[in-house]
Motif scaffolding. Structure first.
Motif, PDB file in Angstrom:
ATOM      1  N   ILE A  91     -78.427  12.877  26.640  1.00  0.00           N
ATOM      2  CA  ILE A  91     -77.695  12.991  27.948  1.00  0.00           C
ATOM      3  C   ILE A  91     -77.928  11.556  28.714  1.00  0.00           C
ATOM      4  O   ILE A  91     -78.996  10.854  28.654  1.00  0.00           O
ATOM      5  CB  ILE A  91     -78.586  13.821  28.761  1.00  0.00           C
ATOM      6  N   THR A  92     -76.818  11.095  29.314  1.00  0.00           N
ATOM      7  CA  THR A  92     -76.682   9.992  30.332  1.00  0.00           C
ATOM      8  C   THR A  92     -76.328  10.745  31.865  1.00  0.00           C
ATOM      9  O   THR A  92     -75.651  11.625  32.020  1.00  0.00           O
ATOM     10  CB  THR A  92     -75.576   9.239  30.029  1.00  0.00           C
ATOM     11  N   TRP A  93     -77.454  10.188  32.358  1.00  0.00           N
ATOM     12  CA  TRP A  93     -77.408  10.729  34.113  1.00  0.00           C
ATOM     13  C   TRP A  93     -76.797   9.586  34.930  1.00  0.00           C
ATOM     14  O   TRP A  93     -77.112   8.528  34.688  1.00  0.00           O
ATOM     15  CB  TRP A  93     -78.947  10.693  34.484  1.00  0.00           C
ATOM     16  N   LEU A  94     -75.972  10.062  35.666  1.00  0.00           N
ATOM     17  CA  LEU A  94     -75.031   9.199  36.595  1.00  0.00           C
ATOM     18  C   LEU A  94     -75.295   9.542  37.953  1.00  0.00           C
ATOM     19  O   LEU A  94     -74.900  10.751  38.399  1.00  0.00           O
ATOM     20  CB  LEU A  94     -73.737   9.199  35.970  1.00  0.00           C
ATOM     21  N   ALA A  95     -75.815   8.540  38.753  1.00  0.00           N
ATOM     22  CA  ALA A  95     -75.708   9.073  40.187  1.00  0.00           C
ATOM     23  C   ALA A  95     -74.391   8.344  40.763  1.00  0.00           C
ATOM     24  O   ALA A  95     -74.157   7.136  40.946  1.00  0.00           O
ATOM     25  CB  ALA A  95     -77.049   8.149  40.852  1.00  0.00           C
ATOM     26  N   ARG A  96     -73.776   9.216  41.378  1.00  0.00           N
ATOM     27  CA  ARG A  96     -72.310   9.065  41.894  1.00  0.00           C
ATOM     28  C   ARG A  96     -71.898  10.087  42.918  1.00  0.00           C
ATOM     29  O   ARG A  96     -72.328  11.262  42.708  1.00  0.00           O
ATOM     30  CB  ARG A  96     -71.273   9.074  40.737  1.00  0.00           C
ATOM     31  N   ASP A  97     -71.165   9.606  43.639  1.00  0.00           N
ATOM     32  CA  ASP A  97     -70.424  10.332  44.794  1.00  0.00           C
ATOM     33  C   ASP A  97     -69.292  10.694  44.204  1.00  0.00           C
ATOM     34  O   ASP A  97     -68.322   9.982  44.160  1.00  0.00           O
ATOM     35  CB  ASP A  97     -70.607   9.782  46.134  1.00  0.00           C
ATOM     36  N   LEU A  98     -69.047  12.066  43.860  1.00  0.00           N
ATOM     37  CA  LEU A  98     -67.655  12.473  43.315  1.00  0.00           C
ATOM     38  C   LEU A  98     -66.536  12.329  44.345  1.00  0.00           C
ATOM     39  O   LEU A  98     -65.295  12.431  43.754  1.00  0.00           O
ATOM     40  CB  LEU A  98     -67.849  14.083  42.896  1.00  0.00           C
ATOM     41  N   ALA A  99     -66.744  12.141  45.541  1.00  0.00           N
ATOM     42  CA  ALA A  99     -65.856  12.009  46.325  1.00  0.00           C
ATOM     43  C   ALA A  99     -65.277  10.513  46.313  1.00  0.00           C
ATOM     44  O   ALA A  99     -64.036  10.370  46.843  1.00  0.00           O
ATOM     45  CB  ALA A  99     -66.419  12.145  48.059  1.00  0.00           C
ATOM     46  N   GLU A 100     -65.837   9.709  45.511  1.00  0.00           N
ATOM     47  CA  GLU A 100     -65.454   8.407  45.565  1.00  0.00           C
ATOM     48  C   GLU A 100     -65.368   7.821  44.166  1.00  0.00           C
ATOM     49  O   GLU A 100     -64.862   6.701  44.004  1.00  0.00           O
ATOM     50  CB  GLU A 100     -66.440   7.301  46.310  1.00  0.00           C
ATOM     51  N   TRP A 101     -66.086   8.773  43.163  1.00  0.00           N
ATOM     52  CA  TRP A 101     -65.819   8.358  41.770  1.00  0.00           C
ATOM     53  C   TRP A 101     -65.165   9.202  40.854  1.00  0.00           C
ATOM     54  O   TRP A 101     -65.667  10.547  41.289  1.00  0.00           O
ATOM     55  CB  TRP A 101     -67.520   7.998  41.517  1.00  0.00           C
ATOM     56  N   GLU A 102     -64.555   9.283  39.993  1.00  0.00           N
ATOM     57  CA  GLU A 102     -64.165  10.013  39.171  1.00  0.00           C
ATOM     58  C   GLU A 102     -64.150   9.893  37.578  1.00  0.00           C
ATOM     59  O   GLU A 102     -64.605   8.451  37.266  1.00  0.00           O
ATOM     60  CB  GLU A 102     -62.676  10.586  39.278  1.00  0.00           C
ATOM     61  N   PRO A 103     -64.506  10.572  36.774  1.00  0.00           N
ATOM     62  CA  PRO A 103     -64.617  10.547  35.372  1.00  0.00           C
ATOM     63  C   PRO A 103     -63.843   9.492  34.691  1.00  0.00           C
ATOM     64  O   PRO A 103     -62.603   9.369  35.033  1.00  0.00           O
ATOM     65  CB  PRO A 103     -64.658  11.849  34.588  1.00  0.00           C
ATOM     66  N   GLU A 104     -64.213   8.576  34.094  1.00  0.00           N
ATOM     67  CA  GLU A 104     -63.215   7.178  33.269  1.00  0.00           C
ATOM     68  C   GLU A 104     -62.952   7.702  32.100  1.00  0.00           C
ATOM     69  O   GLU A 104     -62.082   7.012  31.471  1.00  0.00           O
ATOM     70  CB  GLU A 104     -64.086   6.037  33.599  1.00  0.00           C
ATOM     71  N   GLU A 105     -63.609   8.619  31.296  1.00  0.00           N
ATOM     72  CA  GLU A 105     -63.238   9.053  30.121  1.00  0.00           C
ATOM     73  C   GLU A 105     -62.724  10.224  29.936  1.00  0.00           C
ATOM     74  O   GLU A 105     -62.782  11.206  30.858  1.00  0.00           O
ATOM     75  CB  GLU A 105     -64.420   8.659  29.259  1.00  0.00           C
ATOM     76  N   ALA A 106     -62.402  10.725  28.818  1.00  0.00           N
ATOM     77  CA  ALA A 106     -61.961  12.246  28.478  1.00  0.00           C
ATOM     78  C   ALA A 106     -63.084  12.979  27.848  1.00  0.00           C
ATOM     79  O   ALA A 106     -63.695  12.335  26.925  1.00  0.00           O
ATOM     80  CB  ALA A 106     -60.792  12.201  27.707  1.00  0.00           C
ATOM     81  N   TYR A 107     -63.186  14.139  28.273  1.00  0.00           N
ATOM     82  CA  TYR A 107     -64.512  14.936  27.770  1.00  0.00           C
ATOM     83  C   TYR A 107     -63.841  16.357  26.831  1.00  0.00           C
ATOM     84  O   TYR A 107     -62.954  16.856  27.304  1.00  0.00           O
ATOM     85  CB  TYR A 107     -65.526  15.450  28.656  1.00  0.00           C
ATOM     86  N   ASP A 108     -64.374  16.670  25.952  1.00  0.00           N
ATOM     87  CA  ASP A 108     -64.064  18.028  25.283  1.00  0.00           C
ATOM     88  C   ASP A 108     -64.575  19.394  26.248  1.00  0.00           C
ATOM     89  O   ASP A 108     -64.019  20.409  26.246  1.00  0.00           O
ATOM     90  CB  ASP A 108     -64.860  18.146  24.057  1.00  0.00           C
ATOM     91  N   LEU A 109     -65.476  18.990  27.323  1.00  0.00           N
ATOM     92  CA  LEU A 109     -65.814  20.095  28.202  1.00  0.00           C
ATOM     93  C   LEU A 109     -66.069  19.023  29.425  1.00  0.00           C
ATOM     94  O   LEU A 109     -67.003  18.316  29.489  1.00  0.00           O
ATOM     95  CB  LEU A 109     -67.137  20.695  27.850  1.00  0.00           C
TER      96      LEU A 109
END
Ligand SMILES: C[S@@+](CC[C@H](N)C(=O)[O-])C[C@H]1O[C@@H](n2cnc3c(N)ncnc32)[C@H](O)[C@@H]1O
Length: 212
Positions: A91-109
């Protein structure tokens, strides 16, 4: 004291988590377990992962998981729980505000459980970004409240979408997405002070076309 001070999302949620040693049950969300339990593992991202129970459950099933949350306090706790569960390396934990950041890769889920906030939060825009992060053939899973629990600090007059309304607002075109689950479900819940209530959840699971 500044009576005008309105906390931003990280301040609000850090304070929320810091008030108690553990806020959520530590158990994965039942709807996720039911809907995803039989899915072959791959790469997953959990948006608004909180103390990490869903992410840890996925990792225990062989998924490689990214857990994202705006609260560093919650993520610190999630990382401790992952260590205890023996899945920290998955598991990688990322502290991000989702109002300002969106996933940069594609995920199976791409999963989002109860991703709501009483602090200004563009939930629909964040969930639209979530649809973009689903890899071809992958799954989007969203479970949310249709009404806030009586004990929650959310404004209780906010309209909460049903699963059908959410699918429509995300523009999940039928040629690109198969809706596998779109339903409302009641469950008994316990609040932070032991309060009891029956809550209704909106559950949406959609699979992106493999050829997309
Ligand atoms: C109701 S909790 C749900 C936590 C977890 N998914 C669960 O089901 O137990 C909502 C979570 O969303 C996170 N959150 C709220 N606003 C956020 C934002 N702007 N960016 C990232 N995470 C946010 C909060 O910190 C909190 O952990």
């Amino acid at each position: 004291m500044d009576s005008e001070h309105k906390p931003g999302p990280s301040e609000f949620w850090d304070e929320f988590y810091a008030e108690r040693q553990r806020v959520w049950s530590g158990k994965p969300n039942g709807a996720l377990v039911r809907e995803v339990g039989a899915v072959a593992p791959g790469r997953a991202i959990d948006l608004g992962c909180g103390e990490g129970a869903d992410a840890i459950w996925l990792a225990e099933r062989g998924w490689t998981v990214t857990g994202v949350d705006v609260s560093a306090v919650a993520l610190g706790r999630a990382a401790e729980h992952a260590e205890e569960a023996g899945v920290a390396d998955r598991i990688t934990w990322l502290a991000r505000d989702l109002a300002e950041w969106e996933p940069e890769e594609a995920y199976d889920l791409v999963t989002a459980s109860f991703l709501h906030s009483p602090v200004e939060f563009p939930r629909e825009r964040v969930l639209l970004a979530a649809t973009r992060a689903v890899a071809p053939g992958g799954l989007l899973f969203v479970v949310g409240h249709t009404a806030f629990p009586p004990w929650s600090r959310h404004p209780h007059d906010e309209h909460m979408p049903s699963a059908e309304e959410l699918a429509a607002s995300l523009g999940l075109r039928s040629d690109l997405w198969a809706i596998e689950t779109s339903t409302s479900e009641g469950r008994e819940a316990t609040g932070p002070e032991g309060q009891k209530a029956v809550l209704t959840d909106a559950i949406l699971k959609a699979r992106r076309s493999p050829g997309d």
